[in-house]
Design a protein around this motif. Structure first.
Motif, PDB file in Angstrom:
ATOM      1  N   ASN A  14      32.858  48.682  39.118  1.00 57.69           N
ATOM      2  CA  ASN A  14      33.172  47.435  38.411  1.00 57.69           C
ATOM      3  C   ASN A  14      33.454  47.666  36.914  1.00 57.69           C
ATOM      4  O   ASN A  14      32.987  46.913  36.061  1.00 57.69           O
ATOM      5  CB  ASN A  14      32.029  46.426  38.610  1.00 57.69           C
ATOM      6  CG  ASN A  14      32.540  44.996  38.558  1.00 57.69           C
ATOM      7  OD1 ASN A  14      33.754  44.771  38.612  1.00 57.69           O
ATOM      8  ND2 ASN A  14      31.643  44.047  38.419  1.00 57.69           N
ATOM      9  N   LYS A  53      31.495  45.442  47.067  1.00 54.73           N
ATOM     10  CA  LYS A  53      31.366  44.047  46.609  1.00 54.73           C
ATOM     11  C   LYS A  53      32.257  43.802  45.380  1.00 54.73           C
ATOM     12  O   LYS A  53      32.956  42.786  45.278  1.00 54.73           O
ATOM     13  CB  LYS A  53      29.900  43.777  46.255  1.00 54.73           C
ATOM     14  CG  LYS A  53      29.463  42.413  46.636  1.00 54.73           C
ATOM     15  CD  LYS A  53      27.965  42.288  46.571  1.00 54.73           C
ATOM     16  CE  LYS A  53      27.666  40.849  46.201  1.00 54.73           C
ATOM     17  NZ  LYS A  53      26.374  40.647  45.632  1.00 54.73           N
ATOM     18  N   ARG A  56      35.844  43.813  46.489  1.00 57.31           N
ATOM     19  CA  ARG A  56      36.150  42.575  47.240  1.00 57.31           C
ATOM     20  C   ARG A  56      36.355  41.411  46.273  1.00 57.31           C
ATOM     21  O   ARG A  56      37.311  40.634  46.391  1.00 57.31           O
ATOM     22  CB  ARG A  56      34.994  42.288  48.219  1.00 57.31           C
ATOM     23  CG  ARG A  56      35.038  40.974  48.950  1.00 57.31           C
ATOM     24  CD  ARG A  56      36.312  40.747  49.754  1.00 57.31           C
ATOM     25  NE  ARG A  56      36.524  41.792  50.744  1.00 57.31           N
ATOM     26  CZ  ARG A  56      37.700  42.036  51.350  1.00 57.31           C
ATOM     27  NH1 ARG A  56      38.772  41.304  51.068  1.00 57.31           N
ATOM     28  NH2 ARG A  56      37.816  43.002  52.222  1.00 57.31           N
ATOM     29  N   GLU A  57      35.458  41.310  45.305  1.00 57.53           N
ATOM     30  CA  GLU A  57      35.560  40.243  44.297  1.00 57.53           C
ATOM     31  C   GLU A  57      36.891  40.374  43.538  1.00 57.53           C
ATOM     32  O   GLU A  57      37.608  39.393  43.320  1.00 57.53           O
ATOM     33  CB  GLU A  57      34.350  40.394  43.343  1.00 57.53           C
ATOM     34  CG  GLU A  57      34.269  39.414  42.208  1.00 57.53           C
ATOM     35  CD  GLU A  57      33.827  38.018  42.646  1.00 57.53           C
ATOM     36  OE1 GLU A  57      33.326  37.883  43.783  1.00 57.53           O
ATOM     37  OE2 GLU A  57      34.033  37.077  41.845  1.00 57.53           O
ATOM     38  N   ALA A  58      37.217  41.612  43.171  1.00 57.03           N
ATOM     39  CA  ALA A  58      38.474  41.850  42.438  1.00 57.03           C
ATOM     40  C   ALA A  58      39.673  41.525  43.325  1.00 57.03           C
ATOM     41  O   ALA A  58      40.711  41.070  42.833  1.00 57.03           O
ATOM     42  CB  ALA A  58      38.540  43.301  41.961  1.00 57.03           C
ATOM     43  N   ASP A  60      39.633  39.292  46.007  1.00 56.75           N
ATOM     44  CA  ASP A  60      39.680  37.869  46.383  1.00 56.75           C
ATOM     45  C   ASP A  60      39.932  36.955  45.183  1.00 56.75           C
ATOM     46  O   ASP A  60      40.566  35.910  45.324  1.00 56.75           O
ATOM     47  CB  ASP A  60      38.358  37.448  47.052  1.00 56.75           C
ATOM     48  CG  ASP A  60      38.245  38.038  48.453  1.00 56.75           C
ATOM     49  OD1 ASP A  60      39.264  38.558  48.963  1.00 56.75           O
ATOM     50  OD2 ASP A  60      37.132  37.997  49.024  1.00 56.75           O
ATOM     51  N   CYS A  61      39.411  37.332  44.013  1.00 57.40           N
ATOM     52  CA  CYS A  61      39.469  36.408  42.867  1.00 57.40           C
ATOM     53  C   CYS A  61      40.136  37.014  41.635  1.00 57.40           C
ATOM     54  O   CYS A  61      40.408  36.293  40.671  1.00 57.40           O
ATOM     55  CB  CYS A  61      38.043  35.986  42.456  1.00 57.40           C
ATOM     56  SG  CYS A  61      37.029  35.507  43.831  1.00 57.40           S
ATOM     57  N   GLY A  62      40.328  38.314  41.602  1.00 54.50           N
ATOM     58  CA  GLY A  62      40.796  38.961  40.362  1.00 54.50           C
ATOM     59  C   GLY A  62      42.303  38.918  40.214  1.00 54.50           C
ATOM     60  O   GLY A  62      43.039  38.499  41.118  1.00 54.50           O
ATOM     61  N   PRO A  63      42.781  39.370  39.055  1.00 50.94           N
ATOM     62  CA  PRO A  63      44.218  39.266  38.772  1.00 50.94           C
ATOM     63  C   PRO A  63      45.091  40.291  39.513  1.00 50.94           C
ATOM     64  O   PRO A  63      46.269  40.046  39.745  1.00 50.94           O
ATOM     65  CB  PRO A  63      44.271  39.547  37.256  1.00 50.94           C
ATOM     66  CG  PRO A  63      43.039  40.347  36.950  1.00 50.94           C
ATOM     67  CD  PRO A  63      41.997  39.901  37.933  1.00 50.94           C
ATOM     68  N   ARG A  66      47.306  39.457  42.452  1.00 51.04           N
ATOM     69  CA  ARG A  66      48.110  38.254  42.161  1.00 51.04           C
ATOM     70  C   ARG A  66      49.165  38.477  41.081  1.00 51.04           C
ATOM     71  O   ARG A  66      50.078  37.695  40.949  1.00 51.04           O
ATOM     72  CB  ARG A  66      47.174  37.120  41.697  1.00 51.04           C
ATOM     73  CG  ARG A  66      46.449  36.520  42.855  1.00 51.04           C
ATOM     74  CD  ARG A  66      45.139  35.827  42.509  1.00 51.04           C
ATOM     75  NE  ARG A  66      44.385  35.775  43.747  1.00 51.04           N
ATOM     76  CZ  ARG A  66      43.562  36.740  44.167  1.00 51.04           C
ATOM     77  NH1 ARG A  66      43.333  37.803  43.417  1.00 51.04           N
ATOM     78  NH2 ARG A  66      42.984  36.653  45.353  1.00 51.04           N
ATOM     79  N   THR A 176      42.611  46.705  46.086  1.00 49.23           N
ATOM     80  CA  THR A 176      41.505  47.205  45.273  1.00 49.23           C
ATOM     81  C   THR A 176      40.832  48.296  46.108  1.00 49.23           C
ATOM     82  O   THR A 176      41.084  48.393  47.314  1.00 49.23           O
ATOM     83  CB  THR A 176      40.516  46.079  44.923  1.00 49.23           C
ATOM     84  OG1 THR A 176      39.960  45.576  46.140  1.00 49.23           O
ATOM     85  CG2 THR A 176      41.223  44.949  44.187  1.00 49.23           C
TER      86      THR A 176
END
Ligand code: NAD
Length: 483
Positions: A14, A53, A56-58, A60-63, A66, A176
């Motif tokens: 992270n 984790k 996954r966060e990066a 599902d929600c990170g830039p 996207r 990621t």
């Protein structure tokens, strides 16, 4: 070049260098001196869980997944630039960690890392799906989406090139990832993580978890929240990884595995050039190359002369400190590998093969082994069938083209093969008849990033390099809407 300072010894999760949950560390050893270089934080299952984790966060929600491909490309290009500014230091890390020739790492491996990053940066904004013309009243199209969180498991023989062959296309695709370098050579991967952060790769996108195969590696391949695994290593481990993937979440795996590659030298070959090619083919990177020309077959008309000259030349091969520019062959990467190679040499002798040269360690410190050549080798012998992954060549005769093809294909592996001839008909016929992923005609180790690389048979499946590798990290989504 002075021995570099090792700056990064913790896990990279992270966007931060962190200790392992257990507080455990492991030693990485300089194969030139057998001395400990550094204590590295050891990732176990708990650390892999934390890294997954974050990834996954990066995802599902990170830039990262996207952002427009061109933005990802810009960051990848910046990373390449930072690597270029640190070529000497990184090359030296791979040399002290893995015994690789410093001159080669500096001139080839580390610059290749930058080339790989630039190649896939160029592809990041060219990922697109299709629009389908249907007979129904439907607007139907497909999207290419990143596969998700990827696990990369990397071997010790090419710590830099293997890292980027896996990481760069996955980044371009918008994935990621959690990367496990080999426990024998974790140093450059941690340095690359530091430069990735400086280059602007967002936290959580790229996590590096050095550790052992049976713990950290197994935790990656069996993880329920990793969407795909890309592995390079031995066939035995490849089988375990595929099994773990099947028994967990059925994640797709790509396996770049071992080899026992033949080179076929025909009567019309220039003998001196063929000798140089055969020796480079087995001794480059001290034989620790998946595509090494470990089985050399020479047509009977030139066999005797070839044997004489290859043995003479092998005896002049310079084995020693890989920082010395005159040296052609450094130490084997680890004590385990050194012992394994010597035990194969003992097997060869006890199975009745004739040792033409070499066969012994060099010096009394470090994992150095003499260039070794066996002849009178039978097909069933261990040294003819199993991947030794060291400076050990077997030398045999063939009569006809058909005989050569049969001998070349007589292996469970199918990674690479070589053909040495001036006759185009022979080169074309033989290259179509050998079951291997890459054929080198009058050359060895000639690659281009644009050209896919991987194995047939038990050398695995899936391809690194080229746009094929990018597609490993993408999946297709079809979208339909009535019109
Ligand atoms: P290895 O299979 O022992 O280890 C490779 C990686 O897998 C390491 O990171 C290791 O920690 C990990 N690993 C080990 N056991 C594991 C497990 N149970 N689950 C998950 N991960 C595990 O191979 P190695 O000795 O490091 O590398 C040498 C092998 O790699 C040779 O067979 C060589 O031919 C092959 N190789 C293939 C290619 C290719 O492109 N085909 C390239 C380089 C090396």
């Amino acid at each position: 070049m002075a021995t570099p300072t090792v700056k990064f010894t913790k896990l990279f999760i992270n966007g931060e260098f962190v200790d392992s949950v257990s507080g455990k560390t492991f030693e990485t050893v300089d194969p030139r001196t057998e001395e400990v270089i550094a204590e590295i934080a050891e990732a176990t299952k708990e650390d892999v869980d934390i890294a997954v984790k974050a990834a996954r966060e990066a995802f599902d929600c990170g830039p990262w997944p996207r952002m427009p491909g061109a933005e990802r490309a810009k960051i990848m290009l910046k990373w390449a630039q930072l690597i270029e500014q640190n070529v000497e230091e990184i090359a030296a890390l791979d040399t002290i960690d893995g015994g690789k020739l410093f001159s080669w790492c500096k001139a080839v491996d580390v610059p290749e890392a930058c080339n790989i990053l630039r190649y896939y940066a160029g592809a990041a904004d060219k990922i697109h799906g299709n629009v389908f013309k249907t007979s129904r009243d439907l607007h139907l199209y497909s999207l290419m989406e990143p596969v998700g969180v990827v696990g990369h498991i990397i071997p010790w023989n090419f710590p830099t090139v293997m890292f980027f062959a896996k990481v760069a296309p996955a980044l371009a695709a918008g994935c990621t990832m959690v990367i496990k370098p080999a426990e024998q050579t974790p140093l450059s991967a941690l340095f690359y993580a530091h430069l990735a952060k400086l280059g602007g790769i967002p936290d959580g996108v790229l996590n590096v978890v050095p550790g052992f195969g049976s713990t950290a590696g197994a935790a990656i391949s069996s993880h329920m929240d990793i969407d795909a695994v890309s592995f390079t290593g031995s066939t035995e481990t490849g089988r375990k990884i595929m099994q773990a993937a099947a028994l967990s979440n059925l994640k797709p795996v790509s396996l770049e595995l071992g080899g026992k590659s033949p080179v076929l030298i025909f009567d019309d070959a220039d003998i001196d050039k063929a000798v140089d090619l055969a020796l480079f083919g087995i001794l480059h990177n001290k034989g620790e190359i998946c595509v090494a020309f470990s089985r050399v077959f020479v047509q009977e008309g030139i066999y005797d002369e070839f044997e004489k000259r290859v043995v003479e030349k092998a005896k002049t091969w310079v084995v020693g400190d890989p920082f010395d520019p005159k040296v052609q062959q450094g130490p084997q990467t680890s004590k385990a590998q050194f012992d394994k190679i010597l035990s194969y040499i003992d097997h060869g002798k006890s199975e009745g093969a004739t040792l033409l040269t070499g066969g012994k360690p060099v010096g009394n410190k470090g994992y150095y082994i003499e260039p070794t050549i066996f002849t009178n080798v039978k097909k069933e012998m261990l040294i003819e069938q199993e991947e030794i992954f060291g400076p050990v060549m077997t030398l045999s005769k063939f009569k006809t083209i058909d005989d050569a093809i049969k001998k070349a294909n007589s292996s469970k592996y199918g990674l690479a093969a070589g053909i040495v001839t001036k006759n185009l008909d022979i080169a074309n016929t033989v290259s179509r008849s050998i079951r291997a992923g890459i054929i080198w005609i009058n050359c060895f180790f000639a690659f281009d990033i644009d050209c896919p690389f991987g194995g047939y048979k038990m050398s695995g499946f899936g391809r690194d390099y080229g746009l094929e590798a990018l597609h490993k990290y993408l999946q297709v989504k079809s979208v339909a809407t009535p019109i």
